[in-house]
Structure formats: C-alpha cells, structure tokens
Write a protein that holds these residues in place. Structure first.
Motif, PDB file in Angstrom:
ATOM      1  N   LEU A  86       0.813  -1.205   0.000  1.00 25.26           N
ATOM      2  CA  LEU A  86       0.000   0.000   0.000  1.00 25.26           C
ATOM      3  C   LEU A  86       0.849   1.259   0.000  1.00 25.26           C
ATOM      4  CD1 LEU A  86      -2.807  -1.263   2.348  1.00 25.26           C
ATOM      5  CD2 LEU A  86      -3.180  -0.275   0.087  1.00 25.26           C
ATOM      6  N   LYS A  87       0.326   2.271  -0.691  1.00 24.69           N
ATOM      7  CA  LYS A  87       0.998   3.558  -0.816  1.00 24.69           C
ATOM      8  C   LYS A  87       0.083   4.636  -0.240  1.00 24.69           C
ATOM      9  CE  LYS A  87       2.979   2.048  -5.236  1.00 24.69           C
ATOM     10  NZ  LYS A  87       3.097   2.353  -6.681  1.00 24.69           N
ATOM     11  N   SER A  88       0.662   5.781   0.062  1.00 26.97           N
ATOM     12  CA  SER A  88      -0.136   6.866   0.622  1.00 26.97           C
ATOM     13  C   SER A  88      -1.240   7.300  -0.342  1.00 26.97           C
ATOM     14  CB  SER A  88       0.751   8.051   0.985  1.00 26.97           C
ATOM     15  OG  SER A  88       1.472   8.498  -0.158  1.00 26.97           O
ATOM     16  N   GLU A  89      -0.970   7.175  -1.635  1.00 24.26           N
ATOM     17  CA  GLU A  89      -1.982   7.574  -2.617  1.00 24.26           C
ATOM     18  C   GLU A  89      -3.160   6.602  -2.709  1.00 24.26           C
ATOM     19  OE1 GLU A  89       1.329   7.305  -3.111  1.00 24.26           O
ATOM     20  OE2 GLU A  89       1.774   6.547  -5.128  1.00 24.26           O
ATOM     21  N   ASP A  90      -3.074   5.483  -2.007  1.00 22.94           N
ATOM     22  CA  ASP A  90      -4.213   4.559  -1.930  1.00 22.94           C
ATOM     23  C   ASP A  90      -5.219   4.983  -0.858  1.00 22.94           C
ATOM     24  OD1 ASP A  90      -1.860   1.901  -2.397  1.00 22.94           O
ATOM     25  OD2 ASP A  90      -3.215   2.745  -3.909  1.00 22.94           O
ATOM     26  N   THR A  91      -4.886   5.993  -0.095  1.00 24.89           N
ATOM     27  CA  THR A  91      -5.790   6.475   0.947  1.00 24.89           C
ATOM     28  C   THR A  91      -7.092   6.980   0.335  1.00 24.89           C
ATOM     29  OG1 THR A  91      -4.000   7.066   2.455  1.00 24.89           O
ATOM     30  CG2 THR A  91      -6.097   8.217   2.738  1.00 24.89           C
ATOM     31  N   ALA A  92      -8.202   6.415   0.787  1.00 26.80           N
ATOM     32  CA  ALA A  92      -9.510   6.768   0.236  1.00 26.80           C
ATOM     33  C   ALA A  92     -10.583   5.984   0.987  1.00 26.80           C
ATOM     34  CB  ALA A  92      -9.582   6.432  -1.253  1.00 26.80           C
ATOM     35  N   GLN A 115     -21.729   1.215   1.800  1.00 27.61           N
ATOM     36  CA  GLN A 115     -21.573   2.511   2.459  1.00 27.61           C
ATOM     37  C   GLN A 115     -20.122   2.978   2.485  1.00 27.61           C
ATOM     38  OE1 GLN A 115     -21.550  -0.321   4.050  1.00 27.61           O
ATOM     39  NE2 GLN A 115     -19.835  -0.076   5.475  1.00 27.61           N
ATOM     40  N   GLY A 116     -19.208   2.093   2.174  1.00 29.80           N
ATOM     41  CA  GLY A 116     -17.803   2.441   2.115  1.00 29.80           C
ATOM     42  C   GLY A 116     -17.046   2.121   3.383  1.00 29.80           C
ATOM     43  N   THR A 117     -15.749   1.917   3.231  1.00 27.86           N
ATOM     44  CA  THR A 117     -14.858   1.689   4.368  1.00 27.86           C
ATOM     45  C   THR A 117     -13.584   2.491   4.143  1.00 27.86           C
ATOM     46  OG1 THR A 117     -13.799  -0.009   5.753  1.00 27.86           O
ATOM     47  CG2 THR A 117     -13.800  -0.405   3.378  1.00 27.86           C
ATOM     48  N   GLN A 118     -13.122   3.164   5.195  1.00 27.95           N
ATOM     49  CA  GLN A 118     -11.975   4.060   5.079  1.00 27.95           C
ATOM     50  C   GLN A 118     -10.666   3.281   5.122  1.00 27.95           C
ATOM     51  OE1 GLN A 118     -11.812   7.660   4.849  1.00 27.95           O
ATOM     52  NE2 GLN A 118      -9.665   7.171   4.443  1.00 27.95           N
ATOM     53  N   VAL A 119      -9.805   3.580   4.176  1.00 23.89           N
ATOM     54  CA  VAL A 119      -8.445   3.053   4.176  1.00 23.89           C
ATOM     55  C   VAL A 119      -7.492   4.245   4.238  1.00 23.89           C
ATOM     56  CG1 VAL A 119      -6.679   1.874   2.825  1.00 23.89           C
ATOM     57  CG2 VAL A 119      -9.016   0.961   2.908  1.00 23.89           C
ATOM     58  N   THR A 120      -6.637   4.243   5.246  1.00 21.93           N
ATOM     59  CA  THR A 120      -5.669   5.314   5.408  1.00 21.93           C
ATOM     60  C   THR A 120      -4.273   4.713   5.450  1.00 21.93           C
ATOM     61  OG1 THR A 120      -7.261   6.633   6.654  1.00 21.93           O
ATOM     62  CG2 THR A 120      -4.944   7.275   6.803  1.00 21.93           C
ATOM     63  N   VAL A 121      -3.414   5.167   4.552  1.00 21.45           N
ATOM     64  CA  VAL A 121      -2.047   4.663   4.476  1.00 21.45           C
ATOM     65  C   VAL A 121      -1.110   5.786   4.897  1.00 21.45           C
ATOM     66  CG1 VAL A 121      -0.295   3.596   3.037  1.00 21.45           C
ATOM     67  CG2 VAL A 121      -2.725   3.165   2.572  1.00 21.45           C
ATOM     68  N   SER A 122      -0.382   5.539   5.956  1.00 22.19           N
ATOM     69  CA  SER A 122       0.542   6.550   6.460  1.00 22.19           C
ATOM     70  C   SER A 122       1.926   6.324   5.867  1.00 22.19           C
ATOM     71  CB  SER A 122       0.610   6.505   7.982  1.00 22.19           C
ATOM     72  OG  SER A 122       1.117   5.264   8.413  1.00 22.19           O
ATOM     73  N   SER A 123       2.593   7.413   5.536  1.00 28.01           N
ATOM     74  CA  SER A 123       3.921   7.296   4.907  1.00 28.01           C
ATOM     75  C   SER A 123       5.027   7.485   5.935  1.00 28.01           C
ATOM     76  CB  SER A 123       4.055   8.339   3.811  1.00 28.01           C
ATOM     77  OG  SER A 123       3.803   9.621   4.314  1.00 28.01           O
TER      78      SER A 123
END
Length: 123
Positions: A86-92, A115-123
């Motif tokens: 995963l990359k930071s740009e995958d955050t969505a 309804q969606g699920t949050q994915v947050t990728v920290s760099s």
C-alpha cells in the motif's frame, strides 16, 4: 434489492496490507458482477477493480495492478479486495458495487453500492 456492507478498512503503514470484504444480504451475488471503487477527499470516485459473476475474469486500474487482487466466494456471498504494498496515494474510502450479470469500469453502470470503508495509508 441487494444490500452491500464493506469491512476491513483501517490505518496501515506504507508497504503494508489490508483485505477488504464486501458482504451481501437480501439477495445472492452469484448473478452480479462486482466492482471496487475508491474516493479520496476532493476527488471523483474512481474504478479500482472488478470481477465477473463467476470469478472468471478480473480487471484493474493500472495504478493497482500487481498490488491488489479481487476475488469472490459466492457460497459466502462475499467479495474481497486484497491490497498489498500500500501507498499513501491509496488512501480513500473504498466502496463495493454490484451490477447485474456483467461488470463495468464506470460507476454509473452499477446498481447497488455499499456505504464504504476508510483506508488510510501513512507514509
């Protein structure tokens, strides 16, 4: 009517992995092509991956090829998105969507959404 519920999102470091699930209720998914989309803040919802009703064919946006894998288990009425490297740009926010009989890359072609699920990728 198909109800879709995504799960598996969260916070992960760059290079890590997550597996998203999309579970359906009220109707079997076996007749539906399934898509995964994502939407980052301030951006349009974009196509990520799709899988045909029987899992025979899969499609990916170029930016996730080789890192993401879409799969399904019709016996469990569930679709998955395995996300590696995963990359930071995958955050969505990631959404699953269902389309009767076939798949598409355009969001307007899908009839049902979770309804969606949050994915947050920290760099």
């Amino acid at each position: 009517q198909v109800q879709l519920v995504e799960s598996g999102g969260g916070l992960v470091q760059a290079g890590g992995s997550l597996r998203l699930s999309c579970a359906a209720s009220r109707r079997t998914l076996s007749s539906y092509g399934m898509g995964w989309f994502r939407q980052a803040p301030g951006k349009e919802r974009e196509f990520v991956a799709a899988i045909t009703w029987n899992g025979g064919s899969t499609y990916y946006v170029d930016s996730v090829k080789g890192r993401f894998t879409v799969s399904r288990d019709n016996a469990k009425n569930t679709v998955y998105l395995q996300m590696n490297s995963l990359k930071s740009e995958d955050t969505a926010v990631y959404y699953c969507a269902a389309r009767l009989y076939s798949i598409a890359t355009l969001k307007d072609e899908y009839e049902y959404w979770g309804q969606g699920t949050q994915v947050t990728v920290s760099s």
